[in-house]
Motif scaffolding. Structure first.
Motif, short mmCIF file in Angstrom:
data_model
loop_
_atom_site.label_atom_id
_atom_site.label_comp_id
_atom_site.label_asym_id
_atom_site.label_seq_id
_atom_site.Cartn_x
_atom_site.Cartn_y
_atom_site.Cartn_z
N GLU A 1 13.47 -2.15 -3.74
CA GLU A 1 12.57 -1.20 -3.44
C GLU A 1 12.27 -0.39 -4.79
O GLU A 1 12.91 0.41 -5.47
CB GLU A 1 13.40 0.04 -2.67
N GLU B 1 1.18 -0.60 9.19
CA GLU B 1 2.64 -0.57 10.12
C GLU B 1 2.14 0.67 10.83
O GLU B 1 2.24 1.98 10.51
CB GLU B 1 3.82 -0.26 9.02
N SER C 1 6.27 -8.38 -0.46
CA SER C 1 5.64 -7.44 0.36
C SER C 1 5.99 -6.04 -0.14
O SER C 1 6.80 -5.75 -0.93
CB SER C 1 6.76 -7.33 1.65
N THR C 2 4.89 -5.29 0.10
CA THR C 2 4.48 -3.83 -0.57
C THR C 2 3.82 -2.76 0.20
O THR C 2 3.05 -3.29 1.33
CB THR C 2 3.80 -3.86 -1.93
N TYR C 3 4.22 -1.51 -0.07
CA TYR C 3 3.38 -0.62 0.72
C TYR C 3 2.35 -0.13 -0.17
O TYR C 3 2.85 0.06 -1.56
CB TYR C 3 4.50 0.71 1.02
N SER C 4 1.20 0.51 0.00
CA SER C 4 0.15 1.06 -0.92
C SER C 4 0.53 2.32 -1.05
O SER C 4 0.56 3.23 -0.15
CB SER C 4 -1.10 0.72 -0.24
N SER D 1 -5.40 -0.40 -3.81
CA SER D 1 -4.33 0.32 -4.36
C SER D 1 -4.16 0.51 -5.81
O SER D 1 -4.55 -0.43 -6.75
CB SER D 1 -3.08 -0.25 -3.97
N PRO E 1 1.27 3.65 7.46
CA PRO E 1 1.09 3.47 5.97
C PRO E 1 0.50 1.74 5.96
O PRO E 1 0.82 1.05 6.69
CB PRO E 1 2.72 3.36 5.52
N ARG E 2 -0.29 1.77 4.87
CA ARG E 2 -0.57 0.62 4.56
C ARG E 2 0.23 -0.37 3.96
O ARG E 2 1.05 -0.15 3.02
CB ARG E 2 -2.00 0.81 3.62
N LEU E 3 0.16 -1.91 4.34
CA LEU E 3 0.92 -2.89 3.75
C LEU E 3 0.02 -3.82 3.07
O LEU E 3 -0.82 -4.08 3.37
CB LEU E 3 1.65 -3.55 4.62
N ARG F 1 9.12 -3.63 -1.57
CA ARG F 1 10.31 -3.54 -0.70
C ARG F 1 10.42 -4.91 -0.16
O ARG F 1 9.33 -5.51 0.39
CB ARG F 1 10.02 -2.30 0.09
N ARG G 1 1.91 0.63 -5.96
CA ARG G 1 2.61 -0.04 -4.91
C ARG G 1 4.19 0.05 -4.91
O ARG G 1 4.58 -0.03 -5.82
CB ARG G 1 2.04 -1.57 -4.50
#
Length: 273
Positions: free
Chosen positions: A215, A160, A112-115, A126, A94-96, A132, A129
């Motif tokens: 989250e 990641e 800090s985030t996930y796409s 993105s 997964p992309r951060l 988290r 997002r």
């Protein structure tokens, strides 16, 4: 101040600076090499293993990034590649996206985030997002701030790795990142950092970041809405329906800001057409 040093200056100017910065600072990069032709990409891939991705240095938002799973795919596309380019070992996961605000070699705020969604495929920017809390990424943010000495808003794209959880740095962005538009939706108040930066107060004793356990998915207007229509993601449209209780950066609580933002984005769309 960081731009006075060669590694940082190259790091700010484009993707090719990753190689020089890694040599100077030992960053957690995937194997990377600047290649001047197809033969060099092929040699690089034979050394690090397929698949690889190639990235032009003069484009933003993921434009121009290509993935090649084997030598045949590379050969079939060699005529369409523009050299020199940056080749990197492809990392599955997964992309951060990290957004941070730095001053005097330290981060004052970082997110800090996930796409969750991308506009035009997996390498694009993105449109949504997942914010988290990831305190384990704090040392990476602090290292980037200390090494670059960047002043102001900036960010980094990371990935990641599936299976290991190891985080690799893919790109540094010396500009304001979109995540800060949604900081307030995630319980982050950037005001103390802004006041410290302009000299109205002392810097916070520790970087301001997402609260523990945070989250929160946030969908961007209008990019995620138009993505749903373009990609026929009818399920994704549900989060935009009244009563869906989704979080988005459409300023319904501030009509003045909402109107100014809408007119600006409409004008950009007209100019592009």
């Amino acid at each position: 101040p960081g731009a006075l040093t060669s590694p940082a200056r190259e790091f700010f100017l484009g993707k090719f600076g990753l190689v020089a910065a890694n040599a100077a600072w030992e960053l957690p990069l995937p194997p990377s090499r600047i290649c001047a032709g197809t033969a060099e990409v092929r040699k690089f891939a034979s050394e690090v293993g397929w698949p690889v991705v190639v990235k032009p240095s003069d484009q933003l938002g993921g434009a121009g990034i290509r993935k090649f799973n084997n030598e045949s795919e590379l050969a079939a596309s060699s005529d369409s590649l523009k050299f020199p380019l940056l080749a990197q070992k492809f990392i599955l996961g997964p992309r951060l996206v990290l957004d941070f605000f730095c001053s005097r070699g330290r981060p004052l705020v970082w997110l800090s985030t996930y796409s969750l969604r991308q506009a035009h495929g997996p390498f694009s920017y993105s449109t949504a997002r997942l914010f988290r809390a990831m305190p384990a990424l704090g040392p990476l943010v602090e290292k980037l701030a200390a090494c670059t000495r960047f002043e102001g808003f900036c960010g980094a794209d990371c990935i990641e790795e599936t299976g290991t959880g190891r985080v690799y740095l893919l790109e540094f962005n010396p500009r304001l990142m979109s995540g800060f538009r949604s900081a307030r939706l995630c319980g982050v108040d950037c005001t103390p950092a802004m006041k410290a930066w302009v000299g109205e107060s002392s810097p916070p004793s520790a970087p301001i970041t997402l609260p523990a356990g945070c989250e929160i998915p946030v969908h961007y207007f209008p990019t995620d809405l138009t993505r749903c229509l373009r990609q026929r993601d009818w399920k994704g449209l549900k989060i935009w329906l009244p009563g869906a209780r989704s979080r988005h950066d459409f300023c319904l609580d501030d009509l003045g800001v909402m109107l100014a933002s809408s007119l600006s984005r409409l004008n950009q769309s007209v100019v592009k057409k």
